[in-house]
Write a protein that holds these residues in place. Structure first.
Motif, mmCIF file in Angstrom:
data_model
loop_
_atom_site.group_PDB
_atom_site.id
_atom_site.type_symbol
_atom_site.label_atom_id
_atom_site.label_comp_id
_atom_site.label_asym_id
_atom_site.label_seq_id
_atom_site.Cartn_x
_atom_site.Cartn_y
_atom_site.Cartn_z
ATOM 1 N N ALA A 185 0.875 -1.045 0.056
ATOM 2 C CA ALA A 185 -0.100 0.042 -0.088
ATOM 3 C C ALA A 185 0.865 1.511 0.041
ATOM 4 C CB ALA A 185 -0.902 -0.067 1.254
ATOM 5 N N LEU A 186 2.019 1.053 0.323
ATOM 6 C CA LEU A 186 3.162 2.057 0.565
ATOM 7 C C LEU A 186 4.234 1.827 0.718
ATOM 8 C CD1 LEU A 186 3.561 5.573 0.571
ATOM 9 C CD2 LEU A 186 3.538 5.055 3.276
ATOM 10 N N ALA A 187 5.112 2.125 -0.344
ATOM 11 C CA ALA A 187 6.592 1.905 -0.461
ATOM 12 C C ALA A 187 7.253 3.533 -0.507
ATOM 13 C CB ALA A 187 7.210 1.034 -1.481
ATOM 14 N N ASP A 188 8.085 3.749 0.136
ATOM 15 C CA ASP A 188 8.207 5.303 0.516
ATOM 16 C C ASP A 188 9.639 5.419 0.804
ATOM 17 O OD1 ASP A 188 8.527 7.742 0.728
ATOM 18 O OD2 ASP A 188 7.428 7.870 2.593
ATOM 19 N N ASP A 189 10.531 5.950 -0.028
ATOM 20 C CA ASP A 189 11.908 6.169 0.552
ATOM 21 C C ASP A 189 12.395 7.609 0.425
ATOM 22 O OD1 ASP A 189 13.674 3.897 1.375
ATOM 23 O OD2 ASP A 189 13.387 3.150 -0.700
ATOM 24 N N THR A 190 11.404 8.462 0.744
ATOM 25 C CA THR A 190 11.638 9.836 0.563
ATOM 26 C C THR A 190 12.364 10.526 1.874
ATOM 27 O OG1 THR A 190 9.555 10.144 1.717
ATOM 28 C CG2 THR A 190 9.512 10.431 -0.701
ATOM 29 N N HIS A 191 12.124 9.652 3.092
ATOM 30 C CA HIS A 191 12.821 10.279 4.319
ATOM 31 C C HIS A 191 14.322 9.782 4.101
ATOM 32 C CE1 HIS A 191 13.775 10.751 8.516
ATOM 33 N NE2 HIS A 191 12.453 11.385 8.619
ATOM 34 N N PRO A 192 15.331 10.737 4.556
ATOM 35 C CA PRO A 192 16.606 10.406 4.469
ATOM 36 C C PRO A 192 17.091 9.178 5.399
ATOM 37 C CG PRO A 192 16.255 12.510 5.700
ATOM 38 C CD PRO A 192 15.026 12.151 4.993
ATOM 39 N N TYR A 193 16.244 9.034 6.378
ATOM 40 C CA TYR A 193 16.771 7.974 7.345
ATOM 41 C C TYR A 193 15.971 6.680 7.463
ATOM 42 C CZ TYR A 193 19.984 11.566 9.374
ATOM 43 O OH TYR A 193 20.680 12.601 9.451
ATOM 44 N N ILE A 194 14.719 6.974 7.117
ATOM 45 C CA ILE A 194 13.722 5.633 7.146
ATOM 46 C C ILE A 194 13.104 5.033 5.843
ATOM 47 C CG2 ILE A 194 11.491 5.175 8.531
ATOM 48 C CD1 ILE A 194 12.076 7.456 10.437
ATOM 49 N N HIS A 195 13.296 3.980 6.008
ATOM 50 C CA HIS A 195 12.858 3.199 4.726
ATOM 51 C C HIS A 195 11.504 2.389 5.055
ATOM 52 C CE1 HIS A 195 12.651 -0.101 1.720
ATOM 53 N NE2 HIS A 195 12.331 -0.755 2.735
ATOM 54 N N VAL A 196 10.390 2.622 4.218
ATOM 55 C CA VAL A 196 9.108 2.301 4.302
ATOM 56 C C VAL A 196 8.797 1.195 3.544
ATOM 57 C CG1 VAL A 196 6.704 3.019 4.768
ATOM 58 C CG2 VAL A 196 8.600 4.642 5.329
ATOM 59 N N ARG A 246 -8.432 -4.822 5.111
ATOM 60 C CA ARG A 246 -7.674 -3.918 4.157
ATOM 61 C C ARG A 246 -7.266 -2.545 4.890
ATOM 62 N NH1 ARG A 246 -12.633 -3.818 -0.402
ATOM 63 N NH2 ARG A 246 -13.693 -4.688 1.453
ATOM 64 N N THR A 247 -6.971 -2.978 6.558
ATOM 65 C CA THR A 247 -6.561 -1.751 7.008
ATOM 66 C C THR A 247 -5.031 -1.599 6.811
ATOM 67 O OG1 THR A 247 -7.895 -2.591 8.850
ATOM 68 C CG2 THR A 247 -5.927 -0.999 9.422
ATOM 69 N N HIS A 248 -4.713 -0.096 6.336
ATOM 70 C CA HIS A 248 -3.402 0.138 5.992
ATOM 71 C C HIS A 248 -2.676 1.436 6.755
ATOM 72 C CE1 HIS A 248 -3.138 -2.625 2.803
ATOM 73 N NE2 HIS A 248 -4.358 -2.160 2.185
ATOM 74 N N ILE A 249 -1.598 1.113 7.175
ATOM 75 C CA ILE A 249 -1.018 2.211 7.857
ATOM 76 C C ILE A 249 -0.251 3.261 7.021
ATOM 77 C CG2 ILE A 249 0.809 2.913 9.793
ATOM 78 C CD1 ILE A 249 -1.403 0.775 10.648
ATOM 79 N N PHE A 250 -0.523 4.682 7.151
ATOM 80 C CA PHE A 250 0.000 5.509 6.614
ATOM 81 C C PHE A 250 0.581 6.690 7.182
ATOM 82 C CE2 PHE A 250 -3.122 3.718 3.293
ATOM 83 C CZ PHE A 250 -2.307 3.846 2.366
ATOM 84 N N PRO A 251 1.616 7.424 6.808
ATOM 85 C CA PRO A 251 1.921 8.633 7.548
ATOM 86 C C PRO A 251 0.842 9.654 7.477
ATOM 87 C CG PRO A 251 3.490 8.287 5.604
ATOM 88 C CD PRO A 251 2.460 7.209 5.619
ATOM 89 N N ASP A 252 0.799 10.630 8.144
ATOM 90 C CA ASP A 252 -0.091 11.831 8.050
ATOM 91 C C ASP A 252 0.070 12.468 6.545
ATOM 92 O OD1 ASP A 252 1.706 13.257 9.005
ATOM 93 O OD2 ASP A 252 0.404 14.271 10.608
ATOM 94 N N SER A 253 -0.890 13.080 6.226
ATOM 95 C CA SER A 253 -0.522 13.895 4.820
ATOM 96 C C SER A 253 -1.555 14.832 4.795
ATOM 97 C CB SER A 253 -0.339 13.237 3.711
ATOM 98 O OG SER A 253 -1.501 12.371 3.445
ATOM 99 N N PRO A 254 -1.394 15.962 3.973
ATOM 100 C CA PRO A 254 -2.502 16.882 3.815
ATOM 101 C C PRO A 254 -3.565 16.188 3.007
ATOM 102 C CG PRO A 254 -0.450 17.992 2.908
ATOM 103 C CD PRO A 254 -0.167 16.472 3.362
ATOM 104 N N GLY A 278 -6.039 14.759 0.593
ATOM 105 C CA GLY A 278 -5.894 14.261 -0.902
ATOM 106 C C GLY A 278 -4.364 14.213 -1.310
ATOM 107 N N ALA A 279 -3.411 14.468 -0.561
ATOM 108 C CA ALA A 279 -1.971 14.220 -1.080
ATOM 109 C C ALA A 279 -1.635 13.212 -0.970
ATOM 110 C CB ALA A 279 -0.907 15.572 -0.303
ATOM 111 N N ARG A 280 -0.471 12.792 -1.762
ATOM 112 C CA ARG A 280 0.161 11.541 -1.841
ATOM 113 C C ARG A 280 0.947 11.511 -0.616
ATOM 114 N NH1 ARG A 280 2.025 7.343 -5.393
ATOM 115 N NH2 ARG A 280 3.993 6.822 -4.581
ATOM 116 N N GLU A 281 0.567 10.241 0.061
ATOM 117 C CA GLU A 281 1.359 10.014 1.584
ATOM 118 C C GLU A 281 2.947 9.879 1.183
ATOM 119 O OE1 GLU A 281 -1.099 8.318 0.557
ATOM 120 O OE2 GLU A 281 -2.687 8.629 1.987
ATOM 121 N N SER A 282 3.686 10.674 2.189
ATOM 122 C CA SER A 282 5.021 10.331 1.992
ATOM 123 C C SER A 282 5.589 10.904 3.628
ATOM 124 C CB SER A 282 5.861 11.074 1.024
ATOM 125 O OG SER A 282 6.216 12.236 1.461
ATOM 126 N N LEU A 283 6.440 9.779 4.037
ATOM 127 C CA LEU A 283 6.903 10.274 5.376
ATOM 128 C C LEU A 283 7.731 11.462 5.341
ATOM 129 C CD1 LEU A 283 6.995 8.976 8.245
ATOM 130 C CD2 LEU A 283 9.067 7.936 7.545
#
Lengths: 902, 156
Positions: free
Chosen positions: A127-138, A170-178, A180-185
């Motif tokens: 549901a989310l694969a996110d490497d935008t954060h400099p230290y944390i891999h999601v 179908r529960t998914h964990i996401f970081p908060d985001s504005p 409508g915006a795409r979730e990114s840590l």
């Protein structure tokens, strides 16, 4: 004690324990996936189910309390079957590769234990694969919705970043985001404390450094090298390289939590520009030399200058980043090897006013309580500090206390994060602390809210104070300090009645022309209301650097010897202990050293771990002073600004990951610092360098130390209050002084029955005096300087880590009102001019600052913010007034940097 | 922002509860009623009105199937897919509706009238299969009765 039978054997356990605690104490390996000692047990993963005789269904061990006579079975075949079944449900779409690569992760360990690894074959798109954060891999393909990240973010850090979306399978964990915006840590409200990574049982959230460098092969416990909170951490090393840092779960201060600096900002150790060879300045530039040459050169130069101009023509600066042992040696070197009291440290520019004010009134210049008192306080007064950014672990603890119902009063010109949690926010005009605190005292006296018994028994000068303080009635003061009288009275009532009330304060109190007196006013409040000498009450400075309490306390102080004993009181005792004749007159403090250098009286300066050029206020004057010096010895990990412009000799120092010793935190706790890796290149520990130079100067007999512990044992002989603190005793947890003997448990609370100066502490009658730094038509805006979460002070360390991606440049915070009035846009680069200099930096429009006031950080050499700050100083201890500068803002055309900035 | 009447309604609803945040479900219904679905602005606005964090509101919206975060048709056709209804032919019902309105599960018909959804148990197991149209239940539906129902809605 409760008698309980577990797996057919009867044992005794303390009351209040859960079944899980009991089982684990017996070494029984009960699986859990939703449990962590830092969280309230929730019993949702169901893996810890156990049979309890008499109950119709198995019970969850993690949140079932023991009862006397319980008969428990933990590994019955049907329980093991249930566990296997539950785990199988969780691996429906779970990938196999992480199980192979990271078998030590708790979830993987259980899959292996229950023989389920072959059934992991998931390839589902996460549901989310996110490497935008400099230290944390999601990578949420590994998420088993245990909710630990959600809970730890709420209940430990208090940030509420992780959210559970949708429901059921179908529960998914996401970081908060504005919306409508795409979730990114990276774009979420995450403060990068890494707590979620620490609790994640699968590696869905993981440290990038650990993935890139491999799992650690050894762990070493040490104390954080950043702020004065003194968090303890375990450093994971693989092949002499730090791969990850995790919080020490049983640490008395941090209790299993760290902030982004301690947790992630360690790669400065390996920075490409780390200076690892001694250097001497030659006409053509820096020249690398051997240690022998550097030591001989330094010793010879120092000896020459002392011989020619006297010992008082040399100044030494100890380092708040270095250990107690090293600071002890620094001042001993100045006093014994050179014969001068010209020794100081950066406490001069931060909490020297606190130490002076508290010593003067209470008899001890240090925090009266412990951080554990935060949880005991009914009211917390946060005064001129921003803990959630600058002391994040204390900040998180205050936030949690407020969430649990503690009353919170925030006195700060800015609407800092804690103000959002506060019952009352007093947005005073910068520089008016004494006014506002006097007004609070006035209201307390006038409304009869003072603690009559305490004042009668423990407080002096009451009658005079009572008369004096009348003039500061809130209604008289409101206009001057910018806080409504009604608000002042409400705060006074809250602080005086919802007791115990604890205050924490920072540099917003001290870095003023009336800094020392401001702190005295704060101490007055505590005395009036009896908020001292009790758990959950007191006055507690949040010290800025890991060992700033220690460096001054070890004697890097021109007027005080080790243990903050004045030269007059301690000279004789130290002369016999050190077998040397000591200089009698008080030495020069840092600011006086600068003055003396400017006047040509000071010839040499040795600065250890301290970039004075970048960090001293009014850089123009610092530059003039440094330019006059004949010898500037810089001992640091990096060629800092002081070295770059004015250094004569550079001595490469080891980081605190590369040596042993102790730090002293803000609550007087002495904690161990341990060598984690060997020093990089030719770097050496500060204490070794000092000993070498002393030897080269023929003073070796006073500096014959072979280890940090040997130095510490000498400290104990000259510091009676700390005599009981031995390395053996602080192996597992630090001790708080006073701790005069080896059987003394240390002191969590000062002044419970009396003050070191006697039964009573006298109230001080402090009249407000305004700063000479005034606004004018030419300089109409008031600039406050300070720090931000991701950077630390001069940025020497943090700017050399990926924290620089999270806060890349210094910023100027401005209100929307001023931004519109001056026609500047968010992100636009502007020029700030003060009477003393200029700085160029981008603006950030925020509702945190009021119209007419600005806030800027001072971390980078590019902005060099101290070009702006004024020459004004505190009248008692000379701390510069970093917090009030009159400035003008100018637009710049064209922009100084090309690129896509608007 | 809601219409004046709806603002009043929300003000009144908030007074029903000891804490403001408890009004989040009715507030979301108001938003949905007014805008057809819960918009990004609604989420922000409701969070602000009820002293909640934006992500808390978002969690609630996504948890309940009767809220939509995307535009939906005038009629939300919700086919129960849980055990009893499934045994009684819920799949054929869904297929029939797909055929009838010309779009798949989770989609909205071209004329904007219908959105087809599959939902978990609606609590009508004894009258399975069950179909919920907006707030109304239709029990023991058959492909034929669904046909008729949709024809009727088309003309409304």
């Amino acid at each position: 004690m409760l008698r309980v039978t577990i797996n057919f054997k009867t044992h005794e356990f303390p009351e209040g324990w859960t079944i899980l605690e009991a089982a684990r104490s017996l070494g029984l390996d009960l699986p859990t996936l939703c449990h962590d000692d830092r969280l309230r047990p929730c019993g949702s993963c169901r893996l810890c189910l156990v049979n309890v005789k008499g109950l119709s269904h198995p019970a969850t061990a993690c949140n079932t309390q023991l009862a006397g006579g319980m008969v428990i079975e933990t590994h019955a075949p049907e329980l093991e079957n249930t566990r296997r079944l539950l785990l199988r449900e969780m691996i429906d779409e779970y990938p196999a590769e992480p199980v192979r690569n990271f078998p030590e992760k708790p979830f993987h360990r259980w899959l292996i234990h229950y023989g389920l690894t072959n059934e992991c074959s998931g390839t589902a798109t996460p549901a989310l694969a996110d490497d935008t954060h400099p230290y944390i891999h999601v990578d949420m393909s590994q998420c088993i919705t245990c909710y630990q990240c959600v809970r730890v973010c709420e209940d430990l850090q208090g940030q509420f970043v992780w959210q559970a979306m949708f429901r059921g399978a179908r529960t998914h964990i996401f970081p908060d985001s504005p919306p409508g915006a795409r979730e990114s840590l990276r774009d979420s409200s995450c403060v990068s404390c890494g707590a979620c990574v620490d609790v994640c049982p699968t590696g869905a959230l993981e440290d990038k450094s650990l993935i890139e460098r491999g799992a650690p092969t050894e762990w070493t416990r040490t104390t954080c090298p950043y702020c004065g909170v003194g968090c303890e951490m375990n450093v994971g090393v693989r092949e002499q390289r730090i791969v990850t840092i995790r919080p020490a779960l049983d640490a008395p201060v941090s209790k299993g939590h760290l902030c982004v600096k301690g947790r992630y900002a360690f790669d400065f150790v390996y920075a490409a520009d780390r200076a690892t060879s001694p250097m001497i300045r030659a006409p053509e530039g820096w020249k690398s030399v051997s240690w022998d040459e550097a030591i001989a050169f330094t010793a010879e130069k120092l000896a020459q200058i002392v011989e020619r101009d006297g010992a008082d023509s040399v100044g030494l600066l100890g380092s708040a980043r270095a250990t107690n042992e090293e600071n002890y040696l620094t001042q001993k070197f100045a006093r014994v090897a050179l014969g001068t009291n010209n020794v100081d440290c950066c406490a001069r520019v931060c909490h020297a006013p606190t130490a002076a004010a508290m010593k003067a009134i209470l008899g001890t210049g240090a925090a009266t309580n412990s951080f554990d008192d935060i949880e005991q306080a009914r009211t917390i007064l946060v005064c001129g500090c921003n803990p959630t950014e600058n002391h994040p672990i204390v900040g998180a603890r205050i936030k949690q206390a407020a969430r649990r119902g503690a009353k919170l009063i925030v006195s700060d010109p800015r609407r800092i994060e804690l103000a959002e949690y506060a019952d009352l926010h007093l947005p005073l005009r910068p520089g008016t602390n004494a006014l506002l605190l006097n007004a609070l005292a006035s209201a307390i006296v006038e409304e009869g809210l003072f603690d009559e018994q305490f004042v009668g028994e423990r407080v002096g000068e009451w009658e005079d104070f009572k008369e004096f303080i009348r003039a500061y009635a809130p209604e008289q003061i409101a206009g001057l300090c910018g806080v409504e009288a009604k608000l002042i009275r409400e705060a006074a009532r809250l602080y005086a009645t919802a007791k115990p009330a604890l205050s924490v304060h920072g540099l917003g109190m001290t870095e003023h022309s009336q800094g020392t007196e401001g702190v005295m006013c704060l101490v007055n409040l505590a005395l009036l209301t009896g908020n001292i000498g009790k758990p959950g009450a007191g006055v507690n400075p949040l010290r800025g650097q890991n060992n700033v309490q220690g460096s001054a306390h070890m004697g890097c102080e021109p007027g005080n010897l080790t243990g903050f004993v004045s030269i007059a009181d301690g000279k004789e005792r130290f002369e016999s202990a050190w077998r040397a004749v000591l200089p009698a007159s008080r030495g020069l403090n840092l600011m006086e050293m600068m003055d003396a250098a400017e006047q040509g009286k000071l010839k040499a300066l040795w600065a250890i771990g301290y970039d004075i050029l970048l960090t001293n206020a009014n850089a123009h004057r610092t530059r003039q002073a440094l330019r006059n010096l004949e010898l500037v010895i810089v001992q640091d990990m990096f060629l800092n600004e002081t070295a770059r412009e004015f250094g004569t000799v550079f001595l490469p120092a080891a980081s605190s990951f590369e040596k042993d010793g102790t730090f002293m935190n803000a609550e007087r706790r002495v904690q161990r610092v341990r060598k984690v890796i060997e020093p990089i290149g030719g770097a050496r520990a500060d204490w070794e360098i000092i000993c070498e130079i002393a030897r080269a100067m023929g003073k070796g007999e006073h500096f014959a130390f072979r280890s940090a512990e040997e130095i510490w044992n000498e400290v104990r002989t000259v510091w009676p209050v700390g005599r009981g603190i031995s390395y053996d005793r602080i192996e597992n947890a630090g001790l708080q002084w006073p701790c005069p003997s080896e059987d003394h448990p240390g002191t969590t609370l000062l002044h419970a029955r009396e003050f070191p100066t006697g039964k009573r502490a006298a109230l001080r009658r402090i009249d407000y005096s305004a700063t000479p730094e005034v606004l004018s038509n030419e300089f109409p805006l008031l600039l406050i300087t300070g720090r931000k979460l991701y950077q630390f002070n001069a940025g020497t360390m943090t700017m050399r880590t990926r924290n620089a991606e999270l806060y890349p440049t210094d910023c100027l915070d401005i209100s929307l009102h001023d931004a519109e009035r001056l026609g500047v846009a968010d992100g636009e680069w502007v020029r700030l001019c003060s009477r003393y200099g200029e700085a160029v930096l981008p603006v950030r429009i925020t509702s945190q600052v009021k119209p007419g006031e600005l806030f800027a950080t001072f971390h980078t050499t590019e902005a060099f913010l101290n070009n702006l700050t004024s020459p004004f100083r505190d009248q008692y201890v000379a701390t510069p007034e970093y917090k009030v500068t009159a400035v003008r803002l100018e637009k710049i055309q064209p922009l100084p940097m090309s690129g896509n900035r608007e | 922002m809601f219409s004046e009447a709806n603002e009043k309604k929300l003000d009144e609803i908030i007074t029903h509860y000891p804490v403001k945040r408890s009004a989040v479900l009715p507030a979301l219904y108001i938003a949905q009623e007014e805008h057809g679905h819960v918009t990004d602005d609604d989420v922000r606005y409701i969070a602000n009105r009820l002293d909640m964090r934006v992500n808390e509101v978002e969690e609630v919206v996504t948890f309940y199937t009767m809220y939509s975060r995307k535009p939906v048709g005038k009629y939300k056709l919700q086919v129960c897919r849980t055990l009893s209804c499934w045994l009684q032919g819920a799949e054929q019902i869904a297929e029939q509706i797909e055929h009838k309105i010309g779009c798949g599960v989770g989609e909205t018909s071209k004329d904007g009238k219908f959105t087809l959804m599959e939902v978990e148990c609606l609590g009508y197991c004894d009258l399975a299969p069950c179909l919920q149209v907006n707030f109304d239940y239709h029990e023991k539906v058959t492909p034929e009765s669904v046909d008729k129902l949709i024809d009727g809605l088309k003309t409304k």
